[in-house]
Design a protein around this motif. Structure first.
Motif, PDB file in Angstrom:
ATOM      1  N   ALA A 121       0.832  -1.211   0.000  1.00  0.00           N
ATOM      2  CA  ALA A 121       0.000   0.000   0.000  1.00  0.00           C
ATOM      3  C   ALA A 121       0.865   1.260   0.000  1.00  0.00           C
ATOM      4  CB  ALA A 121      -0.945  -0.004   1.200  1.00  0.00           C
ATOM      5  N   GLY A 123       3.501   1.637  -1.626  1.00  0.00           N
ATOM      6  CA  GLY A 123       4.035   1.841  -2.969  1.00  0.00           C
ATOM      7  C   GLY A 123       5.330   1.133  -3.275  1.00  0.00           C
ATOM      8  N   ASP A 126       5.955   0.335  -6.896  1.00  0.00           N
ATOM      9  CA  ASP A 126       6.320   1.466  -7.758  1.00  0.00           C
ATOM     10  C   ASP A 126       7.817   1.740  -7.720  1.00  0.00           C
ATOM     11  OD1 ASP A 126       3.649   1.778  -8.366  1.00  0.00           O
ATOM     12  OD2 ASP A 126       3.335   3.348  -6.870  1.00  0.00           O
ATOM     13  N   TRP A 177      -1.348   6.672   1.074  1.00  0.00           N
ATOM     14  CA  TRP A 177      -1.162   5.360   0.453  1.00  0.00           C
ATOM     15  C   TRP A 177      -0.990   5.521  -1.061  1.00  0.00           C
ATOM     16  CZ3 TRP A 177       0.003   2.385   4.195  1.00  0.00           C
ATOM     17  CH2 TRP A 177      -0.630   2.492   5.421  1.00  0.00           C
ATOM     18  N   ALA A 178       0.122   5.026  -1.584  1.00  0.00           N
ATOM     19  CA  ALA A 178       0.354   5.058  -3.025  1.00  0.00           C
ATOM     20  C   ALA A 178      -0.515   4.027  -3.732  1.00  0.00           C
ATOM     21  CB  ALA A 178       1.844   4.788  -3.316  1.00  0.00           C
ATOM     22  N   ALA A 179      -0.836   2.939  -3.060  1.00  0.00           N
ATOM     23  CA  ALA A 179      -1.616   1.853  -3.664  1.00  0.00           C
ATOM     24  C   ALA A 179      -2.642   1.350  -2.654  1.00  0.00           C
ATOM     25  CB  ALA A 179      -0.682   0.725  -4.119  1.00  0.00           C
ATOM     26  N   GLU A 181      -5.351  -0.045  -2.863  1.00  0.00           N
ATOM     27  CA  GLU A 181      -6.027  -1.308  -3.183  1.00  0.00           C
ATOM     28  C   GLU A 181      -5.443  -2.486  -2.406  1.00  0.00           C
ATOM     29  OE1 GLU A 181      -2.975  -0.604  -6.539  1.00  0.00           O
ATOM     30  OE2 GLU A 181      -4.344   0.620  -5.332  1.00  0.00           O
TER      31      GLU A 181
END
Length: 184
Positions: A121, A123, A126, A177-179, A181
């Protein structure tokens, strides 16, 4: 002993119901930290990463002997009194007690999740430059294996949890949160 009985009696009476002969470690130093030092923080964000159990997990029959263990020469020794002064001792964090003490001193819980979910979450994917090297032991390939071990469902991170707390600040929760999901 008072703190143990106070925690069990006030927080979670289920420890007393049907769990005869269950051993439970009491996080007295953590309690002292939160109740003595916790109020001194005015504006802070704290990220705590460790291995531990919630109250529900601690009540499981498999954990009736608690989590206190010894390690001698890199081998598990179930009896922590077997070699006094000669081995390392460790115990799991009692997460629900930590969370309770933090709330009692004005901390707001932002998140509590497994480390692998936290890393994803946050990231990590990335930032991960997957190695194209065919050489298995090249440094980039080793880094890939280490990162995979951190985020794989059966990797080391499944044993670790992350607690994020804030006091006197308001994190922009959706933006940290970068992600998202990957959040539970």
């Amino acid at each position: 002993m008072y703190h143990y009985f106070h925690y069990v009696n006030s927080k979670n009476k289920k420890f007393k119901e049907g769990n005869h002969h269950q051993r439970l470690e009491v996080p007295l130093a953590a309690r002292s930290f939160w109740l003595d030092i916790g109020p001194q923080f005015r504006q802070a964000v704290m990220v705590t990463i460790d291995y531990g159990y919630t109250d529900e997990q601690l009540r499981a029959p498999a954990r009736r002997h608690g989590s206190l263990r010894g390690y001698f020469r890199h081998r598990l020794v179930p009896d922590p009194l077997h070699r006094p002064g000669e081995m390392d001792l460790t115990a799991h964090v009692q997460w629900d007690a930590i969370r309770l003490y933090a709330r009692q001193t004005g901390w707001e819980e932002v998140a509590f999740l497994r480390q692998d979910r936290f890393l994803l979450a946050a990231g990590l994917l990335d930032e991960w430059a997957v190695s194209k090297s065919a050489e298995l032991f090249a440094p980039p390939s080793r880094e890939d294996r280490m990162l995979r071990a951190l985020v794989a469902d059966d990797g080391i991170s499944r044993f670790f949890d992350v607690l994020i707390g804030q006091k006197g600040v308001k994190l922009p929760i959706p933006d940290i949160w970068a992600a998202p999901e990957f959040l539970p």
